[in-house]
Design a protein around this motif. Structure first.
Motif, PDB file in Angstrom:
ATOM      1  N   GLY A 480     186.383  15.744  59.841  1.00 64.88           N
ATOM      2  CA  GLY A 480     186.073  17.196  59.896  1.00 64.88           C
ATOM      3  C   GLY A 480     185.326  17.863  59.172  1.00 64.88           C
ATOM      4  O   GLY A 480     185.216  17.207  58.104  1.00 64.88           O
ATOM      5  N   ARG A 481     184.361  18.665  59.219  1.00 66.71           N
ATOM      6  CA  ARG A 481     183.631  19.266  58.573  1.00 66.71           C
ATOM      7  C   ARG A 481     183.837  20.868  58.121  1.00 66.71           C
ATOM      8  O   ARG A 481     184.370  21.514  59.250  1.00 66.71           O
ATOM      9  N   GLU A 482     183.442  21.483  57.288  1.00 67.90           N
ATOM     10  CA  GLU A 482     183.697  22.890  56.921  1.00 67.90           C
ATOM     11  C   GLU A 482     182.924  23.625  58.158  1.00 67.90           C
ATOM     12  O   GLU A 482     181.713  23.207  58.195  1.00 67.90           O
ATOM     13  N   GLY A 483     183.428  24.528  58.750  1.00 70.02           N
ATOM     14  CA  GLY A 483     182.472  25.169  59.726  1.00 70.02           C
ATOM     15  C   GLY A 483     183.134  24.607  61.101  1.00 70.02           C
ATOM     16  O   GLY A 483     183.028  25.340  62.119  1.00 70.02           O
ATOM     17  N   ASP A 484     183.886  23.777  61.330  1.00 69.90           N
ATOM     18  CA  ASP A 484     184.215  23.188  62.493  1.00 69.90           C
ATOM     19  C   ASP A 484     185.231  24.181  63.138  1.00 69.90           C
ATOM     20  O   ASP A 484     184.940  24.247  64.520  1.00 69.90           O
ATOM     21  N   ILE A 485     186.016  24.752  62.491  1.00 70.64           N
ATOM     22  CA  ILE A 485     187.089  25.572  63.118  1.00 70.64           C
ATOM     23  C   ILE A 485     186.206  26.880  63.563  1.00 70.64           C
ATOM     24  O   ILE A 485     186.430  27.310  64.820  1.00 70.64           O
ATOM     25  N   GLU A 486     185.280  27.312  62.969  1.00 70.01           N
ATOM     26  CA  GLU A 486     184.596  28.622  63.293  1.00 70.01           C
ATOM     27  C   GLU A 486     183.616  28.179  64.547  1.00 70.01           C
ATOM     28  O   GLU A 486     183.623  29.109  65.347  1.00 70.01           O
ATOM     29  N   LEU A 487     183.046  27.128  64.618  1.00 67.15           N
ATOM     30  CA  LEU A 487     182.310  26.477  65.676  1.00 67.15           C
ATOM     31  C   LEU A 487     183.031  26.151  66.823  1.00 67.15           C
ATOM     32  O   LEU A 487     182.563  26.846  67.965  1.00 67.15           O
ATOM     33  N   LEU A 488     184.304  25.906  66.991  1.00 76.25           N
ATOM     34  CA  LEU A 488     185.171  25.627  67.983  1.00 76.25           C
ATOM     35  C   LEU A 488     185.602  27.271  68.726  1.00 76.25           C
ATOM     36  O   LEU A 488     185.579  27.287  69.594  1.00 76.25           O
ATOM     37  N   GLU A 489     185.902  27.971  67.769  1.00 80.48           N
ATOM     38  CA  GLU A 489     186.113  29.232  68.136  1.00 80.48           C
ATOM     39  C   GLU A 489     185.039  29.941  68.988  1.00 80.48           C
ATOM     40  O   GLU A 489     185.236  30.490  70.012  1.00 80.48           O
ATOM     41  N   THR A 490     183.594  29.793  68.364  1.00 79.47           N
ATOM     42  CA  THR A 490     182.576  30.469  69.015  1.00 79.47           C
ATOM     43  C   THR A 490     182.123  29.773  70.573  1.00 79.47           C
ATOM     44  O   THR A 490     182.025  30.469  71.526  1.00 79.47           O
ATOM     45  N   MET A 491     182.338  28.461  70.470  1.00 79.77           N
ATOM     46  CA  MET A 491     182.119  27.798  71.616  1.00 79.77           C
ATOM     47  C   MET A 491     183.236  28.264  72.719  1.00 79.77           C
ATOM     48  O   MET A 491     182.879  28.213  74.011  1.00 79.77           O
ATOM     49  N   ALA A 492     184.444  28.266  72.242  1.00 86.69           N
ATOM     50  CA  ALA A 492     185.594  28.442  73.196  1.00 86.69           C
ATOM     51  C   ALA A 492     185.299  29.735  74.043  1.00 86.69           C
ATOM     52  O   ALA A 492     185.272  30.055  74.972  1.00 86.69           O
ATOM     53  N   ARG A 493     185.016  30.761  73.119  1.00 89.05           N
ATOM     54  CA  ARG A 493     184.740  32.068  73.600  1.00 89.05           C
ATOM     55  C   ARG A 493     183.467  32.076  74.522  1.00 89.05           C
ATOM     56  O   ARG A 493     183.439  32.829  75.618  1.00 89.05           O
ATOM     57  N   ASP A 494     182.528  31.263  74.210  1.00 88.13           N
ATOM     58  CA  ASP A 494     181.363  31.357  75.206  1.00 88.13           C
ATOM     59  C   ASP A 494     181.522  30.921  76.486  1.00 88.13           C
ATOM     60  O   ASP A 494     181.206  31.109  77.566  1.00 88.13           O
ATOM     61  N   GLU A 521     197.037  23.530  60.454  1.00 87.19           N
ATOM     62  CA  GLU A 521     197.018  22.061  60.760  1.00 87.19           C
ATOM     63  C   GLU A 521     195.545  21.476  60.841  1.00 87.19           C
ATOM     64  O   GLU A 521     195.170  20.546  60.459  1.00 87.19           O
ATOM     65  N   TYR A 522     194.744  22.384  61.556  1.00 87.84           N
ATOM     66  CA  TYR A 522     193.269  22.193  61.531  1.00 87.84           C
ATOM     67  C   TYR A 522     192.606  22.153  59.917  1.00 87.84           C
ATOM     68  O   TYR A 522     191.920  21.219  59.686  1.00 87.84           O
ATOM     69  N   GLU A 523     193.137  23.039  59.266  1.00 93.08           N
ATOM     70  CA  GLU A 523     192.764  23.205  57.815  1.00 93.08           C
ATOM     71  C   GLU A 523     192.920  21.948  56.999  1.00 93.08           C
ATOM     72  O   GLU A 523     192.208  21.309  56.174  1.00 93.08           O
ATOM     73  N   ALA A 524     194.184  21.764  57.268  1.00101.46           N
ATOM     74  CA  ALA A 524     194.525  20.128  56.522  1.00101.46           C
ATOM     75  C   ALA A 524     194.006  19.007  56.755  1.00101.46           C
ATOM     76  O   ALA A 524     193.741  18.268  56.114  1.00101.46           O
ATOM     77  N   HIS A 525     193.588  19.115  58.222  1.00105.53           N
ATOM     78  CA  HIS A 525     192.739  17.818  58.661  1.00105.53           C
ATOM     79  C   HIS A 525     191.491  17.922  58.106  1.00105.53           C
ATOM     80  O   HIS A 525     191.165  16.710  57.594  1.00105.53           O
ATOM     81  N   ILE A 526     190.953  18.975  58.151  1.00103.64           N
ATOM     82  CA  ILE A 526     189.341  19.008  57.438  1.00103.64           C
ATOM     83  C   ILE A 526     189.208  19.104  55.751  1.00103.64           C
ATOM     84  O   ILE A 526     188.547  18.148  55.405  1.00103.64           O
ATOM     85  N   LYS A 527     190.254  19.971  55.217  1.00104.34           N
ATOM     86  CA  LYS A 527     190.018  19.923  53.994  1.00104.34           C
ATOM     87  C   LYS A 527     190.743  19.156  52.909  1.00104.34           C
ATOM     88  O   LYS A 527     190.405  18.748  51.909  1.00104.34           O
TER      89      LYS A 527
END
Length: 596
Positions: A480-494, A521-527
């Protein structure tokens, strides 16, 4: 005339059949013949009782004794002790898991106590292949009343008054949908029953069709009369062979009795039903894709409007409801719209059937009044979480639903409360998860399902869900990369805002709900490159704690020599060599090895 002194009801739903109920029935017939009791004891094959985890199920009347997990080898004792000597076979009774109390009557079992079985009232209590059994329980009374005393407009008004909402997912008011179709111009109209149940872990519609097919037929006929249709289709997935078989039998029986066909009950109303077997595409649960499939075309959604009520099957006005919705209709007319509206909440009337699956003690079907809390469903009816594990989340509404955490266990189960919480009623799939389940992996699992089931017609669903799935897969694999969570949220809403049909629009729900309630849990996986649940293999390993006594059993069990240490000294696992098989943890007598 033969004197029947006992009836033995044997569950012949798909679940119990797979557990061996047919063998139990054959053995029972053979044993009764040996004892000369075959003329005095009548065997009745029924549909699903709902208590699937305890099958095969057998109920003996007139006592009403409920036996569970009955096997072929149990039959001689059952016949000898109960049917011949009149004594209960104690060891086959249900035992409450906490108290170990033996319960002889099914109505006293915790699984059934808080249920309100309306659609499922006959399931498990009548032979679904015998129309006389359905009639004996009041079957076709509603249709008789409607055809003899009510005008079509009055029927629609009664359904509207009841407050019945569609049980297939969106919860659209049923009476309003009927009214739209009735008022649509045209003389040829259709009724369609959506039985293309495809959610993972869902089997509500299947069980109703297997256990009480006439109830659905009666509901469809009433709808046909109300909207002015003389023809209907039952769209059933081909993976439901028993449901299809019993539907065919039921339709033939209804035709032979003049309850389907021309001039039903001398009313001048004619109505015929056909079965269309679907090929199992999840997208065909979407109404426009379903209609395309019935017409012989590829099952792909189309833009709406026009809605099916205006232009549906072959361009004609069509009313589509699911199995459970039609199953609710007869009782609205036998007991009254006011009676029906008195059950549930202000905006969610009646009951809802749920399929309880996952990490729960009592898997099966439960029908509960709207407004009951999730806690009551999971713990009082479902028996809680097995093996002493802690409840973590529940996925409600299937792949299009959302995951709700422990703090929402007291949320009332109704359409509006669930949507507000980021989930949805859906068709009624309910998957319970314990502390060992990774919520990121759950989101990945459900998105993988919807992505693979996408018809590919629109870009947001076809490409968007694929990109989201790639990101989720990377996260669960430790990349996982920094910014993945925000990207998932943006794509999901689109995707929710631009996808063509309901499948695409709701596909991101599991991701959005897990991000809303389990973001850590997402943050623990990525960070931290760590899976808190210890479920993602590439982010989890086994570690030996200070509780190690140095017995070396783990070292001997390791198939790749990843464990080192001296006898009576603390051992260590080489994470580079470890293949994460769990053999060491299974062998440790001191519980000194943990996963995480």
């Amino acid at each position: 005339m033969e004197h029947i002194r006992a009836h033995v009801l044997i569950c012949a739903g798909t679940g119990c059949v797979s557990s061996g109920s047919k063998k139990v029935e054959a053995a029972l017939r053979n044993e009764l013949a040996k004892k000369g009791l075959d003329k005095e004891v009548k065997i009745v094959e029924t549909g699903c009782h709902g208590f699937c985890e305890m099958g095969p199920l057998v109920i003996v009347y007139p006592e009403g004794v409920f036996y569970c997990r009955v096997q072929e080898s149990d039959v001689p004792e059952l016949v000898e002790t109960h049917l011949y000597k009149g004594r209960i076979v104690e060891r086959l009774l249900y035992k409450e898991p906490l108290t170990m109390e033996k319960i002889p009557s099914y109505s006293e079992i915790s699984f059934y106590k808080k249920q309100m079985r309306m659609v499922l009232a006959n399931c498990g209590h009548i032979n679904p292949e015998v129309i006389e059994d359905y009639i004996a329980e009041g079957g076709y009374e509603a249709m008789g009343k409607v055809l003899s005393t009510m005008k079509p407009a009055d029927v629609v008004a009664e359904v509207k008054k009841s407050g019945l909402r569609g049980r297939g997912g969106g919860g659209f008011p049923t009476g309003m949908k009927w009214e739209f179709t009735r008022n649509a111009p045209g003389t040829k109209k259709y009724v369609v029953c959506n039985a293309d149940e495809g959610d993972p872990g869902a089997f509500m519609d299947r069980s109703v069709l297997e256990g009480d097919p006439h109830r659905v037929i009666e509901g469809m006929a009433i709808c046909g009369y109300a909207i002015g249709a003389d023809e209907g289709y039952l769209y059933v997935r081909a993976e439901y062979p028993l449901a299809i078989k019993r539907l065919k039998i039921a339709i033939k029986q209804a035709e032979d009795m003049g309850l389907l066909g021309d001039n039903i009950l001398g009313s001048g109303f004619s109505f015929r039903l056909k079965i269309k077997e679907g090929a199992g595409a999840f997208v065909c649960g979407e109404e426009t894709a379903l209609l395309a499939s019935i017409e012989g075309r590829r099952g792909m959604p189309r833009p709406r409007p026009p809605f099916p009520a205006i232009s549906g099957l072959w361009g004609k006005p069509t009313n589509i409801n699911n199995v459970e919705t039609f199953g609710n209709v007869p009782q609205i007319f036998t007991k009254g719209a006011d009676w029906y509206a008195s059950i549930g909440t202000e905006k969610s009337k009646g009951t809802k059937v749920f399929a309880l699956t996952g990490r729960i003690n009592h898997t099966g079907l439960a029908e509960v009044p709207m407004g009951i809390t999730m806690r009551e469903v999971i713990f009082d009816i479902g028996g809680g979480i097995p093996e002493g594990k802690k409840f973590k989340a529940v996925q409600i509404g299937g792949p299009s639903g959302g995951c709700l955490p422990e703090e929402l266990l007291d949320l009332p189960v109704d359409y509006d409360s669930l949507i507000k919480a980021g989930a949805m009623m859906g068709s009624g799939g309910l998957v319970v998860m314990d502390e060992t389940i990774c919520m990121v992996d759950v989101a990945r699992f459900f998105l993988n399902f919807t992505q693979s089931e996408s018809c590919g017609k629109c870009t947001p669903c076809r490409e968007g869900t694929k990109r989201m799935l790639e990101i989720l897969t990377r996260i669960t694999e430790g990349e996982g990369r920094e910014g993945d969570i925000e990207l998932l949220e943006t794509m999901a809403r689109d995707i929710k805002n631009t996808a063509l049909c309901g499948l695409g629009q709701t596909a991101p729900n599991p991701v959005l709900s897990t991000l809303r309630y389990f973001r850590h849990e997402y943050e623990a996986h990525i960070k931290e490159h760590r899976c808190p649940a210890g479920a993602c293999s590439k982010l989890s390993g086994y570690n030996i704690t200070e509780a190690c006594k140095g017995c070396s059993l783990c070292k001997k069990a390791c198939p790749v020599g990843a464990i080192t240490g001296e006898v009576k000294g603390r051992h260590v696992i080489d994470q580079e060599k470890c293949i994460k098989c769990g053999a060491c943890m299974a062998k440790c007598p001191f519980k000194a090895i943990i996963k995480g």
